[in-house]
Write an enzyme that holds these catalytic residues in place. Structure first.
Site, PDB file in Angstrom:
ATOM      1  N   TYR A  92     -20.597  22.991 -23.840  1.00 52.29           N
ATOM      2  CA  TYR A  92     -20.616  22.909 -25.297  1.00 52.29           C
ATOM      3  C   TYR A  92     -21.862  22.187 -25.800  1.00 52.29           C
ATOM      4  CZ  TYR A  92     -19.365  17.928 -25.288  1.00 52.29           C
ATOM      5  OH  TYR A  92     -19.375  16.563 -25.116  1.00 52.29           O
ATOM      6  N   ARG A 142     -30.628  22.962 -23.967  1.00 51.86           N
ATOM      7  CA  ARG A 142     -29.675  22.262 -23.096  1.00 51.86           C
ATOM      8  C   ARG A 142     -28.421  23.089 -22.872  1.00 51.86           C
ATOM      9  NH1 ARG A 142     -27.657  16.337 -24.753  1.00 51.86           N
ATOM     10  NH2 ARG A 142     -26.606  17.569 -26.364  1.00 51.86           N
ATOM     11  N   ARG A 196      -5.025  33.736 -14.393  1.00 54.44           N
ATOM     12  CA  ARG A 196      -5.399  32.455 -13.806  1.00 54.44           C
ATOM     13  C   ARG A 196      -5.655  32.587 -12.305  1.00 54.44           C
ATOM     14  NH1 ARG A 196      -4.096  27.360 -11.937  1.00 54.44           N
ATOM     15  NH2 ARG A 196      -4.941  25.663 -13.218  1.00 54.44           N
ATOM     16  N   HIS A 224      -8.728  30.679  -9.454  1.00 57.16           N
ATOM     17  CA  HIS A 224      -9.831  29.722  -9.407  1.00 57.16           C
ATOM     18  C   HIS A 224     -11.205  30.384  -9.265  1.00 57.16           C
ATOM     19  CE1 HIS A 224      -6.639  26.787  -9.095  1.00 57.16           C
ATOM     20  NE2 HIS A 224      -7.522  25.806  -9.102  1.00 57.16           N
ATOM     21  N   LYS A 253     -23.275  19.460 -19.884  1.00 50.20           N
ATOM     22  CA  LYS A 253     -22.410  19.142 -21.031  1.00 50.20           C
ATOM     23  C   LYS A 253     -21.140  19.984 -20.929  1.00 50.20           C
ATOM     24  CE  LYS A 253     -23.024  17.843 -25.891  1.00 50.20           C
ATOM     25  NZ  LYS A 253     -22.788  16.406 -25.677  1.00 50.20           N
ATOM     26  N   GLU A 290     -23.983   5.274 -18.969  1.00 42.90           N
ATOM     27  CA  GLU A 290     -24.096   5.596 -20.394  1.00 42.90           C
ATOM     28  C   GLU A 290     -22.778   5.263 -21.065  1.00 42.90           C
ATOM     29  OE1 GLU A 290     -24.715   9.825 -20.839  1.00 42.90           O
ATOM     30  OE2 GLU A 290     -23.369  10.261 -19.170  1.00 42.90           O
ATOM     31  N   LEU A 301     -25.788  12.336 -19.262  1.00 45.05           N
ATOM     32  CA  LEU A 301     -26.178  13.446 -20.120  1.00 45.05           C
ATOM     33  C   LEU A 301     -27.591  13.192 -20.626  1.00 45.05           C
ATOM     34  CD1 LEU A 301     -25.220  16.041 -21.597  1.00 45.05           C
ATOM     35  CD2 LEU A 301     -24.734  14.556 -23.543  1.00 45.05           C
TER      36      LEU A 301
END
Length: 277
Positions: free
Chosen positions: A32, A51, A99, A101, A145, A177, A201
């Site tokens: 995101y 990014r 579903r 993996h 991210k 961070e 990040l």
């Protein structure tokens, strides 16, 4: 008007559109970005989209749109929403499939919301925040991210429940961070920050602050910092898209100096950068 976008269409932000087998929902299989908009203009959007692409590449996820197409979607969304000071949240997931993996053979999905920006009050920007340190329990690739933010959420809530604004994460006696921010310290006229490794990040605001410091001929050192170093610093602050530059007044119950000339200088220049868009 706050609005959303999902799978090629603008939608009501309260619409129930996410398929129950969406991999972002079931696995956190996606990435995101959050972009701040000032007076109708997205701030540092190119850096954010670069990014986003890097995060997609890191998890072997194909971008469903080009950078130029995303810019068009964002601009159209801002026009429709008519929100001058907004936050654009966007995410890319691996798509919806039964579903399993392993990666499914489906198209990735892009979604976005445009909402009123969260505004940090001027008193907080002036007087600073209190923070506490917690053990960094996140995975090794925090430079991505990723949607997998549960450790960040738990750290933030622990800080809030103890009366603090932010949690500063520590691993092997080294500060990484904040739970939703990068961190800087100032000592003897030098700006220090954690190096941009896989452990943190690579913040867009962090990068902008470093660039401003270079332009002001402020020495910048990217090196690992201990909690003792932060507690003995002359000034310290956190950065993020939503809070910009926010000074730290108290670090682990240790008050920091109230005089923050370099932080104030960086805040002023950051505001100029916004105004020059």
């Amino acid at each position: 008007m706050e609005i959303g976008f999902y799978d090629d269409s603008f939608i009501d932000i309260n619409s129930k559109v996410i398929p129950i087998q969406e991999r972002g929902h079931q696995f956190g299989d996606g990435v995101y970005e959050v972009i701040r908009v000032y007076n109708g203009k997205p701030f540092l959007m190119d850096d954010h989209l670069t990014r986003l692409k890097s995060s997609c590449d890191a998890i072997l996820l194909e971008m469903p749109y080009t950078k130029e197409e995303i810019i068009e979607i964002v601009n159209e969304g801002l026009k429709r929403s008519n929100i001058p000071n907004a936050e654009v949240y966007m995410q890319v997931t691996r798509g919806a499939a039964s579903r399993f993996h392993g990666f499914p053979d489906v198209s990735p999905l892009f979604s976005m919301t445009i909402k009123n920006a969260r505004i940090v009050n001027e008193e907080m920007k002036r007087n600073g925040i209190t923070v506490l340190t917690l053990e960094d329990e996140r995975w090794a690739n925090c430079y991505i991210k990723s949607l997998n933010l549960l450790p960040n959420v738990l750290a933030k809530q622990t800080a809030i429940s103890k009366g603090h604004y932010e949690a500063i994460l520590v691993k092997n006696n080294v500060i990484t961070e904040g739970s939703s921010s990068n961190i800087f310290a100032i000592k003897d006229g030098v700006l220090h920050t954690t190096p941009a490794t896989k452990a943190i990040l690579h913040g867009v605001t962090r990068k902008a602050v470093i660039n401003i410091a270079h332009a002001l001929n402020i020495p910048v050192v990217e090196k690992n910092m201990s909690t003792d170093f932060l507690q003995s610093s002359d000034e310290a602050f956190i950065t993020s898209t939503s809070v910009e530059i926010l000074p730290i007044a108290v670090f682990d119950e240790q008050p920091l100096p109230k005089n923050r000339p370099m932080t104030q200088m960086l805040q002023k220049e950051f505001t100029k950068l916004i105004e020059q868009m």
